[in-house]
Scaffold this motif. Structure first.
Motif, mmCIF file in Angstrom:
data_model
loop_
_atom_site.group_PDB
_atom_site.id
_atom_site.type_symbol
_atom_site.label_atom_id
_atom_site.label_comp_id
_atom_site.label_asym_id
_atom_site.label_seq_id
_atom_site.Cartn_x
_atom_site.Cartn_y
_atom_site.Cartn_z
ATOM 1 N N TRP A 1 5.582 -3.029 0.642
ATOM 2 C CA TRP A 1 4.483 -2.211 1.145
ATOM 3 C C TRP A 1 3.255 -2.336 0.243
ATOM 4 O O TRP A 1 2.133 -2.529 0.717
ATOM 5 C CB TRP A 1 4.922 -0.747 1.260
ATOM 6 N N GLU A 2 3.465 -2.244 -1.072
ATOM 7 C CA GLU A 2 2.355 -2.354 -2.017
ATOM 8 C C GLU A 2 1.683 -3.726 -1.914
ATOM 9 O O GLU A 2 0.464 -3.833 -1.933
ATOM 10 C CB GLU A 2 2.841 -2.119 -3.452
ATOM 11 N N HIS A 3 2.482 -4.767 -1.792
ATOM 12 C CA HIS A 3 1.938 -6.121 -1.680
ATOM 13 C C HIS A 3 1.138 -6.273 -0.380
ATOM 14 O O HIS A 3 0.033 -6.826 -0.373
ATOM 15 C CB HIS A 3 3.057 -7.158 -1.755
ATOM 16 N N ILE A 4 1.682 -5.759 0.719
ATOM 17 C CA ILE A 4 0.988 -5.819 2.005
ATOM 18 C C ILE A 4 -0.345 -5.090 1.913
ATOM 19 O O ILE A 4 -1.370 -5.577 2.393
ATOM 20 C CB ILE A 4 1.868 -5.240 3.139
ATOM 21 N N GLN A 5 -0.354 -3.926 1.266
ATOM 22 C CA GLN A 5 -1.601 -3.160 1.127
ATOM 23 C C GLN A 5 -2.638 -3.940 0.324
ATOM 24 O O GLN A 5 -3.822 -3.924 0.644
ATOM 25 C CB GLN A 5 -1.321 -1.797 0.471
ATOM 26 N N ALA B 1 -1.796 -11.280 7.954
ATOM 27 C CA ALA B 1 -0.531 -11.842 8.436
ATOM 28 C C ALA B 1 -0.460 -13.340 8.133
ATOM 29 O O ALA B 1 0.576 -13.843 7.682
ATOM 30 C CB ALA B 1 -0.366 -11.588 9.933
ATOM 31 N N ARG B 2 -1.564 -14.045 8.346
ATOM 32 C CA ARG B 2 -1.584 -15.486 8.010
ATOM 33 C C ARG B 2 -1.359 -15.683 6.515
ATOM 34 O O ARG B 2 -0.606 -16.556 6.104
ATOM 35 C CB ARG B 2 -2.918 -16.103 8.434
ATOM 36 N N THR C 1 4.753 -8.619 13.545
ATOM 37 C CA THR C 1 5.702 -8.232 12.494
ATOM 38 C C THR C 1 4.988 -7.393 11.438
ATOM 39 O O THR C 1 5.497 -6.364 10.999
ATOM 40 C CB THR C 1 6.334 -9.486 11.845
ATOM 41 N N LEU C 2 3.797 -7.833 11.037
ATOM 42 C CA LEU C 2 3.018 -7.079 10.058
ATOM 43 C C LEU C 2 2.661 -5.696 10.608
ATOM 44 O O LEU C 2 2.766 -4.699 9.890
ATOM 45 C CB LEU C 2 1.764 -7.846 9.654
ATOM 46 N N GLN C 3 2.278 -5.630 11.861
ATOM 47 C CA GLN C 3 1.936 -4.332 12.453
ATOM 48 C C GLN C 3 3.143 -3.389 12.450
ATOM 49 O O GLN C 3 3.006 -2.196 12.152
ATOM 50 C CB GLN C 3 1.408 -4.515 13.873
ATOM 51 N N ARG C 4 4.334 -3.920 12.759
ATOM 52 C CA ARG C 4 5.547 -3.084 12.715
ATOM 53 C C ARG C 4 5.808 -2.588 11.302
ATOM 54 O O ARG C 4 6.161 -1.428 11.091
ATOM 55 C CB ARG C 4 6.760 -3.868 13.237
ATOM 56 N N LYS C 5 5.631 -3.464 10.305
ATOM 57 C CA LYS C 5 5.853 -3.070 8.913
ATOM 58 C C LYS C 5 4.858 -1.987 8.488
ATOM 59 O O LYS C 5 5.198 -1.088 7.734
ATOM 60 C CB LYS C 5 5.756 -4.281 7.983
ATOM 61 N N LEU C 6 3.635 -2.083 8.970
ATOM 62 C CA LEU C 6 2.621 -1.099 8.625
ATOM 63 C C LEU C 6 2.935 0.278 9.214
ATOM 64 O O LEU C 6 2.569 1.302 8.641
ATOM 65 C CB LEU C 6 1.237 -1.563 9.083
ATOM 66 N N LYS C 7 3.629 0.310 10.333
ATOM 67 C CA LYS C 7 4.005 1.587 10.948
ATOM 68 C C LYS C 7 5.143 2.265 10.196
ATOM 69 O O LYS C 7 5.319 3.463 10.292
ATOM 70 C CB LYS C 7 4.425 1.378 12.408
#
Length: 183
Positions: A141-145, A159-160, A168-174
């Motif tokens: 989560w921290e890395h995605i942010q 996502a790229r 997949t990224l949108q699902r992870k963000l939820k």
């Protein structure tokens, strides 16, 4: 003039930091891997080295000793998205001077670059803001942010960058993981 070598495999993040440092009159160069880092260190002779903990499949920790050997008077600041007390201790034993957890703002980097915490290499503010122990979901989560911030909230670009499908990224963000202290 302060000269900073930023060793970071995330080219977008490295370029953003380079521009931010330039706005504060700090000359900097970027290197993306071990061999480029050692070459740039010899050519550029920086006062400060900002070293990412993970450089692709390699560990940035492996660069601390050779960099210290070649540039003994340069300060090394380890920057990582996977902060832990154990890694901080290991980095300090190898010769790192400071340890910062990502995401980190420009003000914090500037404060450390200018040595405001030079009498306390492992700053208490760094350890206080760094998570003591992150689960895999929390670290992800921290890395995605961080990647989202670099791409100014653009989910497709993030996502790229993360090599994953946009949905997949949108699902992870939820599914924001819990960051409650379990001690």
């Amino acid at each position: 003039m302060m000269k900073v070598l930023h060793i970071e495999d995330d080219v977008a993040f490295a370029n953003i930091l380079k521009r931010r440092l330039a706005k504060h009159g700090i000359e900097s160069q970027n290197a993306a891997d071990h061999s480029q880092a050692l070459l740039m260190a010899r050519q550029f002779c920086p006062n400060v080295i900002i070293l990412d903990m993970h450089l692709g499949a390699d560990s940035g920790l492996l660069l601390i000793e050779p960099l210290k050997k070649f540039l003994p008077n340069s300060r090394i600041i380890l920057l990582t998205g996977y902060a832990s007390i154990a890694t901080a201790v290991k980095a300090m034993k190898l010769g790192a001077d400071d340890y910062l957890a990502k995401p980190v703002d420009t003000e914090t980097i500037l404060r450390v670059l200018h040595g405001d915490d030079e009498n306390n290499a492992l700053t208490t503010s760094t350890l206080d803001t760094a998570p003591q122990k992150l689960s895999a979901e929390q670290a992800e989560w921290e890395h995605i942010q961080q990647v989202l911030k670099i791409h100014e909230g653009n989910v497709s670009a993030a996502a790229r960058h993360l090599s994953m499908h946009r949905r997949t990224l949108q699902r992870k963000l939820k599914k924001r993981p819990s960051f409650h202290d379990k001690s």
